[in-house]
Design a protein around this motif. Structure first.
Motif: not given
Length: 299
Positions: A48-50, A55-60, A113-116
């Motif tokens: 969910i975090y990733a 989604r936010a980055v794709a929107g940007c 993000a998932k790796a981070h």
């Protein structure tokens, strides 16, 4: 000798205290390590975090591409910039480049993000000098609560940004897909004219849809199962977009109204409703994590 004996006595009294502190610190470290392992093993939490970051980055990316298109259209109409290299770039090229960048941005961000996330968990709860207070926090599940709150806090931007971005680029993308099979040698030039006309004739509809996307995300964030308010839905968004966006259409015999309605039906209801379903599912899984994930050392 008296002083040396006194110091020896102090040491003998202090030793049990140091032993207790050492045991408490060891217990604290075990709990911190246990919570990190437990939360790190909660695949839904990392997923969910990733996804929300992605989604936010794709929107940007979509918003940025739309902003570049608008800037290019404005500069082309300004005489001082009309002959600049940027003004010579086709609007259609910018649109295609934006669409091509959205999916890679989404999937790359999701993987990173998932790796981070493991690093995020390591920084989430930091031990303090108050060992007993730390133990109370750890035994009460504070690291889990912090992790869930962190992921929960990403919800609004993960809804608003992609919906706003999609509201800006989806209509022209649909028109591009329909027109592409009939492309001729001057396709880019012709579609540039179409984009320019769309900005003028149905620009209000885009603005309304962007505003409704923001409201949708805000209302969805505020909604809960205990709320008396009804869930926002994509059909109401479509209705408002067509209704308000049709105001300029009255001058042109409502032709833009038909265009807005047909284009809107193709993506607004299912995009908004799918986003709603996704968020509600994520909330459900976060609630499960908040109530079921425990520290392994407690078992």
């Amino acid at each position: 000798m008296g002083n040396l004996g006194s110091r020896a006595a102090d040491t003998s009294h202090a030793s049990p205290y140091r032993d207790v502190c050492s045991l408490l610190r060891r217990r604290r470290d075990e709990l911190i390590d246990g919570w990190q392992r437990s939360l790190g093993a909660a695949d839904d939490l990392a997923s969910i975090y990733a996804r929300r970051h992605a989604r936010a980055v794709a929107g940007c990316v979509a918003i940025f591409g739309a902003a570049i298109m608008i800037l290019r259209a404005v500069l082309r109409s300004v005489e001082a910039f009309a002959d600049s290299s940027f003004a010579s770039v086709r609007l259609t090229q910018i649109l295609i480049a934006t669409l091509a960048a959205i999916a890679p941005a989404y999937f790359m961000t999701r993987v990173l993000a998932k790796a981070h996330f493991a690093h995020v968990l390591g920084e989430l709860y930091v031990a303090t000098d108050d060992v007993r207070r730390d133990l109370e926090d750890l035994e009460s599940g504070k690291p889990r609560d912090l992790a869930v709150a962190l992921v929960d806090g990403l919800e609004y931007r993960s809804v608003a940004l992609p919906l706003i971005g999609w509201s800006l680029v989806a209509p022209l993308s649909i028109h591009l897909a329909i027109a592409a099979p009939f492309a001729g040698s001057n396709f880019f030039e012709a579609f540039d004219v179409w984009i320019g006309l769309s900005m003028v004739i149905v620009g209000l509809a885009h603005i309304v849809l962007v505003a409704l996307s923001w409201c949708f995300a805000k209302n969805l964030r505020a909604w809960s199962s205990d709320s008396e308010e009804t869930l926002p839905d994509g059909w109401s968004v479509l209705g408002w977009t067509v209704g308000i966006g049709s105001i300029p259409g009255a001058v042109l015999l409502f032709v833009p109204t038909i265009l807005i309605a047909i284009t809107g039906v193709a993506f607004i209801p299912w995009v908004f409703d799918r986003m709603q379903a996704r968020v509600l599912d994520e909330r459900k899984r976060l609630r499960f994590i908040a109530s079921h994930v425990t520290c392994p050392t407690d078992e």
